[in-house]
Scaffold this motif. Structure first.
Motif, PDB file in Angstrom:
ATOM      1  N   LEU A 142       0.588  -1.507  -0.254  1.00  0.00           N
ATOM      2  CA  LEU A 142       0.208  -0.075   0.402  1.00  0.00           C
ATOM      3  C   LEU A 142       0.693   1.009   0.011  1.00  0.00           C
ATOM      4  O   LEU A 142       0.593   2.047  -0.543  1.00  0.00           O
ATOM      5  CB  LEU A 142      -1.059  -0.449   1.120  1.00  0.00           C
ATOM      6  CG  LEU A 142      -1.372  -0.788   1.288  1.00  0.00           C
ATOM      7  CD1 LEU A 142      -2.637  -1.093   2.255  1.00  0.00           C
ATOM      8  CD2 LEU A 142      -2.846  -1.101  -0.120  1.00  0.00           C
TER       9      LEU A 142
ATOM     10  N   LYS B 287     -13.238   0.868  -8.937  1.00  0.00           N
ATOM     11  CA  LYS B 287     -12.583   0.311  -7.651  1.00  0.00           C
ATOM     12  C   LYS B 287     -13.208  -1.198  -7.417  1.00  0.00           C
ATOM     13  O   LYS B 287     -12.601  -1.562  -6.764  1.00  0.00           O
ATOM     14  CB  LYS B 287     -13.310   0.840  -6.542  1.00  0.00           C
ATOM     15  CG  LYS B 287     -13.024   2.002  -6.348  1.00  0.00           C
ATOM     16  CD  LYS B 287     -14.042   2.928  -5.312  1.00  0.00           C
ATOM     17  CE  LYS B 287     -12.673   4.315  -5.049  1.00  0.00           C
ATOM     18  NZ  LYS B 287     -13.756   5.399  -5.878  1.00  0.00           N
TER      19      LYS B 287
ATOM     20  N   LEU C 168      -1.991  -5.485  -4.933  1.00  0.00           N
ATOM     21  CA  LEU C 168      -3.092  -5.556  -4.034  1.00  0.00           C
ATOM     22  C   LEU C 168      -4.052  -6.758  -4.227  1.00  0.00           C
ATOM     23  O   LEU C 168      -4.728  -6.863  -2.674  1.00  0.00           O
ATOM     24  CB  LEU C 168      -4.569  -4.592  -5.137  1.00  0.00           C
ATOM     25  CG  LEU C 168      -3.722  -3.104  -4.572  1.00  0.00           C
ATOM     26  CD1 LEU C 168      -4.773  -1.916  -5.474  1.00  0.00           C
ATOM     27  CD2 LEU C 168      -3.811  -2.535  -3.125  1.00  0.00           C
TER      28      LEU C 168
ATOM     29  N   GLN D  23      -4.988  -7.903  -0.143  1.00  0.00           N
ATOM     30  CA  GLN D  23      -6.550  -8.446  -0.568  1.00  0.00           C
ATOM     31  C   GLN D  23      -6.570 -10.148   0.107  1.00  0.00           C
ATOM     32  O   GLN D  23      -7.100 -10.066   1.507  1.00  0.00           O
ATOM     33  CB  GLN D  23      -7.338  -8.669  -1.937  1.00  0.00           C
ATOM     34  CG  GLN D  23      -8.895  -8.995  -0.674  1.00  0.00           C
ATOM     35  CD  GLN D  23      -9.583  -8.818  -2.101  1.00  0.00           C
ATOM     36  OE1 GLN D  23      -9.150  -9.456  -3.464  1.00  0.00           O
ATOM     37  NE2 GLN D  23     -10.571  -7.852  -1.682  1.00  0.00           N
TER      38      GLN D  23
ATOM     39  N   LEU E  78      -9.747  -5.235   3.663  1.00  0.00           N
ATOM     40  CA  LEU E  78      -9.336  -4.411   2.317  1.00  0.00           C
ATOM     41  C   LEU E  78      -9.735  -4.067   1.436  1.00  0.00           C
ATOM     42  O   LEU E  78     -10.436  -4.122   0.578  1.00  0.00           O
ATOM     43  CB  LEU E  78      -7.810  -5.214   1.930  1.00  0.00           C
ATOM     44  CG  LEU E  78      -6.784  -4.093   0.990  1.00  0.00           C
ATOM     45  CD1 LEU E  78      -6.712  -3.242   1.908  1.00  0.00           C
ATOM     46  CD2 LEU E  78      -6.094  -4.840   0.441  1.00  0.00           C
ATOM     47  N   THR E  79     -10.703  -2.408   2.096  1.00  0.00           N
ATOM     48  CA  THR E  79     -11.096  -1.602   1.280  1.00  0.00           C
ATOM     49  C   THR E  79     -10.522  -0.497   0.901  1.00  0.00           C
ATOM     50  O   THR E  79      -9.596  -0.057   1.254  1.00  0.00           O
ATOM     51  CB  THR E  79     -12.851  -1.312   1.699  1.00  0.00           C
ATOM     52  OG1 THR E  79     -12.400  -0.579   3.266  1.00  0.00           O
ATOM     53  CG2 THR E  79     -13.727  -2.642   1.988  1.00  0.00           C
ATOM     54  N   VAL E  80     -11.324  -0.101  -0.495  1.00  0.00           N
ATOM     55  CA  VAL E  80     -11.080   1.695  -1.043  1.00  0.00           C
ATOM     56  C   VAL E  80     -11.932   2.480  -0.930  1.00  0.00           C
ATOM     57  O   VAL E  80     -13.087   2.504  -1.446  1.00  0.00           O
ATOM     58  CB  VAL E  80      -9.960   0.962  -2.216  1.00  0.00           C
ATOM     59  CG1 VAL E  80     -11.171   0.412  -3.116  1.00  0.00           C
ATOM     60  CG2 VAL E  80     -10.026   2.521  -2.718  1.00  0.00           C
TER      61      VAL E  80
ATOM     62  N   PHE F  50      -6.953   3.084   1.606  1.00  0.00           N
ATOM     63  CA  PHE F  50      -7.201   1.949   1.397  1.00  0.00           C
ATOM     64  C   PHE F  50      -6.435   1.882   3.062  1.00  0.00           C
ATOM     65  O   PHE F  50      -6.265   2.390   4.134  1.00  0.00           O
ATOM     66  CB  PHE F  50      -5.512   1.611   0.879  1.00  0.00           C
ATOM     67  CG  PHE F  50      -5.625   1.308  -0.596  1.00  0.00           C
ATOM     68  CD1 PHE F  50      -6.442   0.340  -1.462  1.00  0.00           C
ATOM     69  CD2 PHE F  50      -5.360   1.599  -1.357  1.00  0.00           C
ATOM     70  CE1 PHE F  50      -6.793   0.018  -2.032  1.00  0.00           C
ATOM     71  CE2 PHE F  50      -5.273   2.808  -2.638  1.00  0.00           C
ATOM     72  CZ  PHE F  50      -6.236   0.984  -3.311  1.00  0.00           C
TER      73      PHE F  50
END
Length: 445
Positions: free
Chosen positions: A336, A378, A403, A407, A417-419, A429
């Motif tokens: 990240l 996304k 990514l 995740q 794990l979110t954006v 993130f």
């Protein structure tokens, strides 16, 4: 997956579903009909069993026979007796008095009904048991129980048989059976349509997995081909210059070594993903001081940010140690932060904040300004080999696996794990982790 294999698999799913529905309907129908049949005959069988012990009824029939008077009523029950009045027990029921040789004694008492029962024969094999019998001469059906005469002293009556006609019950059961069969058949036809839908639904994840596998193999092959081609070209070129020294060809050797390192990193990433897909990834969770862990991790990134004139901020609101795999979460945050440095310019801002959100969850936020990720992208950025803005990625490097690996590691921690967007022109993130996680061996148990 070829079209022929897809059709075969879909046809196999259809047959399995259709056969399963058919089996379920048959079992359900058999159980329902059996229960209804038992319920329909239960009261009749109970009445027959009670009549075998009802002395007034038996006494009346024997008196009618011995006194040759079919119109004699049964005597009144004695005061204080618990025996039931016989008149209410005689509806649709006949009593047959038999000799030892199997002859009917009370023909005159039966009257016109004897013509219907004259083909009846005495069965001594199942005494005191309720049995079903049908007279072939006229199609009458009965529930019957036969007992040996050990109650009343008479030289002629050896056996007493009680018969209750069940043609009405049989007709009702037959009608219900046909209705049940028709309904089951109609619903089975409907289930064929449902089976088609189920086969389509079952094929969707298979086709999706197959397509993803094909895409993964194609992308992996493409990414592997480039460094292998560079290494091969450099080695072939070196063979054309056998008299030159290593120093003379050091640029090509360095390039080959660089591509070898990139190839090693790529194969390691592919191996990590393969292990995660095969549930072979292990999490070694230990209590770790969050502030000490994050401070050591972000220090080199903060120095790089300062060299590139980028603002770097770090904040920690967690004082208690947390249970997680430090090496795995370290890899997630490196991915990240590396992306944050790649996609920011001078004077942009990068933030790392750790906080506890509830008594069950805590999280680490990695934010950076310098541009947002479009909403339509996304949902794809965690897919393997997906890279936003291909031209920028060619400049910054990478294979689009970072990514996806991050995740997968977070999922192995039972986290998320979110954006999301950060302010008006940034990306955030969020690594959300449980306060206590189950180890893989515990989760399997």
């Amino acid at each position: 997956m070829t079209l022929e294999i897809s059709k075969k698999q879909r046809w196999r799913f259809f047959l399995i579903s259709a056969s399963s529905f058919a089996l379920l309907f048959v079992l359900l129908g058999a159980i329902v009909f059996q229960l209804l049949q038992m319920s329909a005959y239960r009261q009749t069988d109970m009445n027959l069993a009670e009549m075998t012990t009802n002395r007034p009824i038996i006494e009346r029939e024997i008196r009618r026979l011995t006194q040759e008077d079919p119109f004699i009523d049964a005597p009144q029950a004695r005061p204080g007796s618990t025996e039931k009045e016989p008149m209410d027990q005689m509806f649709n029921t006949q009593i047959i008095l038999w000799t030892k040789d199997g002859d009917i004694l009370n023909k005159e008492t039966l009257g016109g009904r004897y013509t219907q029962l004259q083909s009846l024969t005495l069965n001594k094999k199942k005494l005191a048991e309720v049995v079903a019998l049908t007279l072939a001469s006229n199609g009458l059906s009965f529930r019957s129980v036969t007992i040996e005469n050990t109650i009343f002293e008479t030289n002629e009556v050896a056996y007493i048989q009680f018969l209750t006609n069940t043609n009405q019950i049989d007709d009702s059961l037959q009608t219900f059976q046909w209705i049940l069969f028709v309904c089951m058949f109609i619903f089975w036809i409907i289930s064929l349509g449902v089976s088609v839908l189920i086969s389509k639904m079952n094929m969707k994840p298979l086709m999706l997995a197959w397509n993803k596998q094909q895409e993964f193999v194609e992308n992996a092959s493409h990414e592997l081909r480039t460094p292998l081609t560079i290494i091969q070209n450099n080695l072939q070129y070196l063979f054309t210059k056998p008299n030159q020294t290593i120093m003379d060809q050091s640029p090509r050797i360095a390039q080959a070594l660089s591509e070898t390192r990139r190839l090693t990193n790529l194969t390691n990433d592919l191996l990590l993903i393969a292990r995660s897909d095969g549930n072979q990834a292990t999490i070694h969770a230990e209590l770790t001081d969050v502030d000490e862990f994050l401070s050591a991790l972000i220090q080199p990134f903060a120095e790089i940010a300062a060299m590139e004139e980028k603002q770097f901020e770090y904040g920690n609101e967690i004082s208690d140690p947390m249970l997680f795999d430090a090496s795995k979460i370290h890899q997630v945050l490196v991915i990240l932060l590396d992306n944050a440095l790649k996609y920011t310019q001078a004077h942009d801002e990068i933030q790392v904040i750790a906080r506890q959100t509830s008594h069950k969850w805590w999280q680490i936020e990695v934010k950076n300004s310098g541009g947002k990720i479009p909403d339509e992208e996304k949902i794809f950025i965690f897919e393997r080999f997906y890279r936003q803005e291909q031209s920028r990625n060619q400049a910054t490097g990478g294979y689009g696996l970072g990514l996806a690996i991050a995740q997968q590691i977070v999922k192995n921690h039972q986290g998320k794990l979110t954006v999301t967007d950060w302010d008006t022109n940034g990306v955030q993130f969020t690594v959300q982790l449980p306060m206590i996680i189950k180890k893989p061996n515990e989760a399997q148990n």
